[in-house]
Motif scaffolding. Structure first.
Motif, PDB file in Angstrom:
ATOM      1  N   THR A  44     -47.297 -31.069   1.064  1.00  0.00           N
ATOM      2  CA  THR A  44     -47.084 -29.627   0.928  1.00  0.00           C
ATOM      3  C   THR A  44     -46.205 -29.336  -0.285  1.00  0.00           C
ATOM      4  O   THR A  44     -46.447 -28.382  -1.034  1.00  0.00           O
ATOM      5  N   ARG A  58     -46.964 -27.030  -3.570  1.00  0.00           N
ATOM      6  CA  ARG A  58     -46.068 -25.966  -4.028  1.00  0.00           C
ATOM      7  C   ARG A  58     -45.700 -26.173  -5.493  1.00  0.00           C
ATOM      8  O   ARG A  58     -45.591 -25.210  -6.265  1.00  0.00           O
ATOM      9  N   GLY A  86     -48.601 -25.085  -7.652  1.00  0.00           N
ATOM     10  CA  GLY A  86     -48.677 -23.622  -7.649  1.00  0.00           C
ATOM     11  C   GLY A  86     -47.597 -22.996  -8.518  1.00  0.00           C
ATOM     12  O   GLY A  86     -47.855 -22.029  -9.254  1.00  0.00           O
ATOM     13  N   SER A  87     -46.394 -23.542  -8.460  1.00  0.00           N
ATOM     14  CA  SER A  87     -45.298 -23.034  -9.288  1.00  0.00           C
ATOM     15  C   SER A  87     -45.579 -23.262 -10.762  1.00  0.00           C
ATOM     16  O   SER A  87     -45.324 -22.391 -11.601  1.00  0.00           O
ATOM     17  N   GLU A 119     -39.194 -27.823  -1.196  1.00  0.00           N
ATOM     18  CA  GLU A 119     -39.876 -28.259   0.026  1.00  0.00           C
ATOM     19  C   GLU A 119     -39.470 -29.664   0.424  1.00  0.00           C
ATOM     20  O   GLU A 119     -39.388 -29.977   1.614  1.00  0.00           O
ATOM     21  N   VAL A 141     -43.087 -18.629  -5.763  1.00  0.00           N
ATOM     22  CA  VAL A 141     -44.149 -19.263  -4.988  1.00  0.00           C
ATOM     23  C   VAL A 141     -43.685 -19.553  -3.560  1.00  0.00           C
ATOM     24  O   VAL A 141     -44.436 -19.374  -2.594  1.00  0.00           O
ATOM     25  N   ARG A 142     -42.425 -19.995  -3.419  1.00  0.00           N
ATOM     26  CA  ARG A 142     -41.910 -20.215  -2.065  1.00  0.00           C
ATOM     27  C   ARG A 142     -41.904 -18.913  -1.266  1.00  0.00           C
ATOM     28  O   ARG A 142     -42.279 -18.884  -0.086  1.00  0.00           O
ATOM     29  N   ALA A 182     -45.417 -18.108  -0.247  1.00  0.00           N
ATOM     30  CA  ALA A 182     -45.865 -18.989   0.831  1.00  0.00           C
ATOM     31  C   ALA A 182     -45.310 -18.537   2.167  1.00  0.00           C
ATOM     32  O   ALA A 182     -46.005 -18.562   3.189  1.00  0.00           O
ATOM     33  N   ARG A 183     -44.048 -18.123   2.173  1.00  0.00           N
ATOM     34  CA  ARG A 183     -43.461 -17.641   3.427  1.00  0.00           C
ATOM     35  C   ARG A 183     -44.140 -16.365   3.892  1.00  0.00           C
ATOM     36  O   ARG A 183     -44.392 -16.183   5.091  1.00  0.00           O
ATOM     37  N   ALA A 207     -47.218 -15.488   3.225  1.00  0.00           N
ATOM     38  CA  ALA A 207     -48.555 -15.852   3.695  1.00  0.00           C
ATOM     39  C   ALA A 207     -48.492 -16.459   5.089  1.00  0.00           C
ATOM     40  O   ALA A 207     -49.356 -16.213   5.937  1.00  0.00           O
ATOM     41  N   LYS A 208     -47.452 -17.259   5.339  1.00  0.00           N
ATOM     42  CA  LYS A 208     -47.295 -17.860   6.663  1.00  0.00           C
ATOM     43  C   LYS A 208     -47.040 -16.785   7.705  1.00  0.00           C
ATOM     44  O   LYS A 208     -47.606 -16.807   8.799  1.00  0.00           O
TER      45      LYS A 208
END
Length: 494
Positions: free
Chosen positions: A65, A69, A72-73, A132, A176-177, A180-181, A183-184
């Motif tokens: 994961t 990330r 993506g970053s 992460e 990006v983090r 992601a949060r 999206a989660k």
């Protein structure tokens, strides 16, 4: 005001050029050979792509994961720098007077100097991974810093170009983090599970015992400080390993509500203890993936605390695995997510055997190679009919998405088993790949999908493994899979 701005710019320019010249005059043993090559390796993100592949192969699920990330970053930082940053300032590249020819690039860059794209990509990837997985981040940050410094050492950028580029890379990783949060949280959408009547409201947590699996992927950052603040009278028990099941059983026997913090395997053990004791379950997601919590619609600790304080819960369905011939250990097991026989349990068996000796990542690669190369289809009897299968999958509720093992549900209260079967024959790799591309068709040459309340599985070869919610066990010679509607009360806010 304009004079002050000109003075400030002049000061920065003098500092930039002075530091650039100081680096150009300085010689570090070995740097002339290493730093230019390191900078070239980072061209077009090749170095970071290779690092992501290495982390994916060698690392844990959380490390994989982290690699995603990081990529993506890097993509966000690169897109921002090349579309906005480079063309908004248009700063010329440094004059290379004083930079030794052995350091200078063979082909000078054509883009503008500010900010440094290499530095942005390097720190975006390293920071994305570090946020992460701190362990992998500790490995990558010095490499990123070396790449950034190489841009000054080879005369390609001024120091301020590198500093700003590095800062933009870290900002991209933080963005990006955050995405992601979000999206989660967006995936954690409550389904239409039936409200559970009669569950206790515990405004201060009195009567709640939470068992924390300290070995789970994100248990340490699962927001337990929020739990202790919102429900101060709750009992919190931390444990791991072989003592986990005993602690869960004991907590279920003495508590009014059983709480659990861990991943899907830990939640499975807690659900089993809660079912046997007849108590409701409070779930605090603390694993790497948290499939059940997300499919239930729980976004995190805050949601669960609010539901416990207000006495809000829903009834969820549970899958049951019942041995019918007394073979194996004879234990009845339950699954909240899914059950399988065939390729996946074999892969899990090999990985668990090899991981203590060579590590989780290499063990997973070796296990996949072994399964795809050497395994044979499992011959068994399903609902009275002989079958040869590469994979039998049973989901607790209908999963969406293509393939034999899809991963998303709209809810967990349906009370049906989502059955997927990959026919035997041929080689496992092509068969499983073909089944994945056929999608959720009712019938195809490779793949069968249907929904049922239960399924009888017989004539299972001795030693055949089964997997349930990511856990591994030996399958009995015959068993019955059944969906138990509304079997368990789980706290969730309305």
């Amino acid at each position: 005001m304009a004079d002050q701005e000109l003075t400030w710019r002049g000061t920065v320019a003098r500092w930039d050029r002075g530091l650039f010249d100081a680096v150009a005059r300085r010689h570090w043993p070995g740097a002339d050979r290493v730093l230019p090559r390191l900078g070239r390796a980072a061209n077009h993100g090749v170095l970071w792509g290779g690092a992501a592949v290495a982390i994916t192969v060698l690392g844990s699920p959380r490390a994989r994961t982290a690699a995603l990330r990081g990529i993506g970053s890097l993509a966000l930082a690169s897109a921002t720098i090349n579309t906005v940053g480079k063309w908004s300032v248009r700063r010329p590249r440094p004059v290379l007077d004083g930079v030794p020819l052995t350091r200078q690039p063979a082909v000078p860059p054509r883009t503008t100097s500010f900010p440094s794209g290499h530095s942005a990509s390097a720190f975006a990837f390293a920071a994305g991974v570090a946020l992460e997985s701190p362990v992998w981040g500790a490995v990558l940050v010095p490499v990123a810093a070396s790449v950034a410094f190489s841009r000054v050492y080879t005369g390609v950028h001024y120091p301020s170009d590198v500093v700003v580029g590095s800062a933009l890379g870290v900002a991209a990783a933080l963005a990006v983090r955050g995405l992601a949060r979000e999206a989660k949280r967006a995936r954690a959408v409550p389904g239409d599970e039936r409200p559970a009547a009669g569950v206790p409201a515990l405004p201060d947590g009195q009567g709640l015992t939470v068992v924390v699996n300290t070995a789970s992927g994100t248990a340490g950052t699962a927001g337990l400080d929020v739990l202790r603040e919102r429900l101060p009278k709750a009992e919190v028990v931390e444990c791991a390993g072989e003592e986990l099941e005993a602690e869960l059983a004991a907590a279920a026997d003495r508590a009014e509500v059983l709480g659990v913090c861990g991943g899907d395997g830990t939640v499975n053990a807690a659900a089993t203890a809660a079912l046997r004791a007849g108590v409701p379950l409070a779930l605090f997601p603390g694993g790497t993936l948290n499939h059940f919590a997300l499919d239930l619609g729980l976004g995190g600790t805050e949601d669960t605390c609010r539901a416990i304080a207000e006495g809000q819960a829903v009834r969820v369905s549970v899958g049951r695995i019942t041995p019918t011939d007394g073979s194996g250990d004879g234990a009845t097991r339950y699954f909240l997510n899914n059950f399988s026989i065939g390729a996946y349990p074999e892969l899990l068996r090999h990985r668990l055997r090899w991981a203590p000796r060579i590590g989780g990542g290499p063990a997973a690669v070796l296990a996949a190679w072994r399964v795809l190369r050497a395994e044979r289809p499992v011959r068994l009897t399903l609902a009275g009919r002989p079958r040869s299968v590469w994979l039998l999958f049973a989901g607790n509720g209908t999963y969406h998405g293509t393939g034999p093992t899809p991963r998303r549900r709209d809810g967990v209260g349906e009370g049906l088993l989502d059955l997927r079967l990959v026919h035997g024959g041929g080689r496992p790799g092509p068969r499983l790949m073909a089944a994945a591309f056929t999608g959720p068709l009712s019938r195809s040459p490779f793949h069968v999908a249907t929904r049922r309340r239960g399924l009888r599985v017989e004539d299972v070869p001795p030693g055949t493994p089964l997997a349930y919610d990511g856990e591994y066990a030996k399958a009995p010679a015959s068993l019955v899979l059944a969906a138990l509607p509304d079997a368990l009360a789980v706290y969730r806010p309305r």
